[in-house]
Design a protein around this motif. Structure first.
Motif, PDB file in Angstrom:
ATOM      1  N   ALA A 294       0.815  -1.212   0.000  1.00 51.68           N
ATOM      2  CA  ALA A 294       0.000   0.000   0.000  1.00 51.68           C
ATOM      3  C   ALA A 294       0.849   1.264   0.000  1.00 51.68           C
ATOM      4  O   ALA A 294       1.979   1.268   0.486  1.00 51.68           O
ATOM      5  N   LEU A 295       0.282   2.306  -0.573  1.00 54.26           N
ATOM      6  CA  LEU A 295       0.849   3.647  -0.475  1.00 54.26           C
ATOM      7  C   LEU A 295      -0.028   4.451   0.484  1.00 54.26           C
ATOM      8  O   LEU A 295      -1.233   4.197   0.587  1.00 54.26           O
ATOM      9  N   PHE A 296       0.598   5.407   1.166  1.00 56.08           N
ATOM     10  CA  PHE A 296      -0.168   6.261   2.088  1.00 56.08           C
ATOM     11  C   PHE A 296       0.158   7.715   1.802  1.00 56.08           C
ATOM     12  O   PHE A 296       1.288   8.049   1.427  1.00 56.08           O
ATOM     13  N   ASP A 297      -0.857   8.563   2.001  1.00 61.24           N
ATOM     14  CA  ASP A 297      -0.646   9.980   1.747  1.00 61.24           C
ATOM     15  C   ASP A 297      -1.628  10.787   2.576  1.00 61.24           C
ATOM     16  O   ASP A 297      -2.524  10.227   3.203  1.00 61.24           O
ATOM     17  N   THR A 298      -1.398  12.094   2.603  1.00 60.53           N
ATOM     18  CA  THR A 298      -2.362  12.972   3.268  1.00 60.53           C
ATOM     19  C   THR A 298      -3.164  13.763   2.237  1.00 60.53           C
ATOM     20  O   THR A 298      -4.144  14.417   2.579  1.00 60.53           O
ATOM     21  N   ASP A 299      -2.728  13.704   1.003  1.00 54.56           N
ATOM     22  CA  ASP A 299      -3.320  14.508  -0.062  1.00 54.56           C
ATOM     23  C   ASP A 299      -4.635  13.885  -0.539  1.00 54.56           C
ATOM     24  O   ASP A 299      -4.644  12.833  -1.186  1.00 54.56           O
ATOM     25  N   GLY A 300      -5.743  14.560  -0.233  1.00 54.69           N
ATOM     26  CA  GLY A 300      -7.063  14.058  -0.576  1.00 54.69           C
ATOM     27  C   GLY A 300      -7.237  13.721  -2.052  1.00 54.69           C
ATOM     28  O   GLY A 300      -8.028  12.858  -2.416  1.00 54.69           O
ATOM     29  N   ARG A 301      -6.480  14.411  -2.893  1.00 54.03           N
ATOM     30  CA  ARG A 301      -6.637  14.167  -4.330  1.00 54.03           C
ATOM     31  C   ARG A 301      -6.060  12.825  -4.745  1.00 54.03           C
ATOM     32  O   ARG A 301      -6.388  12.276  -5.775  1.00 54.03           O
ATOM     33  N   LYS A 302      -5.133  12.299  -3.924  1.00 55.55           N
ATOM     34  CA  LYS A 302      -4.506  11.032  -4.282  1.00 55.55           C
ATOM     35  C   LYS A 302      -5.157   9.833  -3.595  1.00 55.55           C
ATOM     36  O   LYS A 302      -5.191   8.737  -4.143  1.00 55.55           O
TER      37      LYS A 302
END
Lengths: 225, 225
Positions: free
Chosen positions: B113-121
DNA sequence: TGATGTGAAGCGGTTCACAGCC
DNA sequence: GGCTGTGAACCGCTTCACATCA
């Protein structure tokens, strides 16, 4: 050849100190003692003093170091006071990620060109940077005054690429391919081996999973002491 | 904590040996002596023997090592005989490049999995891998049995991310952010500091540019001997 | 005989401890 | 008084050299 009096471990730490000083400067600190620096960034104060002392006497006894001044010294010592032009060979995911890497620009490194062998990519732009045929590497290096090469190609092609790079007169190379490469002594080759780093984590997990049992078993006991 | 009898330098070399053996196996070699291995890959034969001897007696006197057999031993020692699931935090260029990195799969590492804080991603797929909200990190780790975290976020957020990662019970972390991070002793943190590597090249170029003049000047002469 | 496995020597880097200086 | 700069002690890794054994 001659300049290798200072250990690479020392210069790596200088780079770390520079970063730490940047942080302190941002916070408005004017001076810092080696002890304060060490405490804040979990370093060793004696080592800081020794590392710095190789290059001059930058400190003021009873006070410490002037943050701005020391930072300037380090920038100059590390050769970051002028731009370095970089060529990246291999325009796959890793190569293009590096082309975009913020740390490069921040440190006065300019990615001048990408190189590839893939006809479909040559002539295109990736992330605003032109992709050239590796065949024209040497010419482009001269024209654009490229000083640093980054190798981001598969392991099989890395030695071939390195030979091309060295023949073009490049003296500083950063390699991301997981292979042991051979270079002459006047070229600085820095390999960043993700595979090895990864496997070192795996080793830790393996050893950690079985805390008591499978640790080492040193055959004829008494290894240390 | 206890498993640290073997130096990391040794385990890093084991990883290298493994790679070298792979090459020999591909060429159909059945046995290899430490001397032959050393010569071919510019290593030191005594060191090879010593490194291996920490883990057992794998060699046959008068003959050397059986390539396949030694390879299997190393795979097991390094814990590469089972899959490791990886979570990458930060889905920028670097994070996605790593998600795609061939060396991961090759070594039995699965990017889960990838994790991010960017809602667009969040919710999208990048290179076939789902991007999740970092807020759900801990749950996802448990559900997917993720063991390794890769930090590929900007320096400012790295410590925060590391704290989240550690709290989720991860014991092995690879960090690409150029900062000195703090972790407890039972977590293995491996930082790959591109900035420092780069600056070390710059230092070399700087020293190299002025071969005679500005080298060191050790103040009160007589540094060594 | 010829390669491994290993005690001992060598070497380089880190840490200590303090003289020197502001 | 308190900090730097540094010789000396220390420590761990590397290399040597050889006893050991198939």
């Amino acid at each position: 050849m001659k300049a290798e009096k200072i250990s690479e471990l020392t210069t790596n730490r200088l780079s770390v100190y520079l970063r730490c000083l940047g942080e302190l400067a941002d916070e408005g600190e004017e001076t810092v003692s080696s002890a304060a620096l060490a405490k804040r960034f979990h370093l060793n104060s004696a080592q800081i003093r020794k590392d710095l002392a190789y290059f001059g006497e930058f400190g003021i006894r009873r006070v410490g170091y002037n943050v701005e001044e020391l930072r300037d010294h380090l920038v100059r010592i590390l050769g970051l006071d002028r731009q370095h032009r970089v060529g990246i060979i291999g325009s796959g995911r890793l190569g293009t990620a590096l082309a975009d890497y913020y740390g490069f620009r921040q440190r006065n490194f300019i990615v001048a060109a990408l190189f590839d062998t893939d006809g479909r990519k040559i002539g295109k732009k990736i992330g605003g940077i032109d992709v050239f045929d590796i065949k024209g590497f040497s010419a482009k290096v001269k024209k654009d005054k490229i000083e640093v090469a980054v190798i981001a190609v598969p392991a099989e092609s890395a030695q071939t690429v390195l030979d091309i790079v060295v023949k073009a007169g490049i003296k500083a190379v950063m390699n991301f391919a997981p292979v042991r490469l051979k270079v002459g002594g006047d070229v600085k080759l820095k390999t960043i081996d993700l595979t090895t780093s990864l496997e070192s984590l795996a080793y830790f997990l393996a050893g950690n999973a079985k805390p008591a049992g499978k640790t080492v078993k040193p055959k004829a006991g008494k290894r240390r002491n």
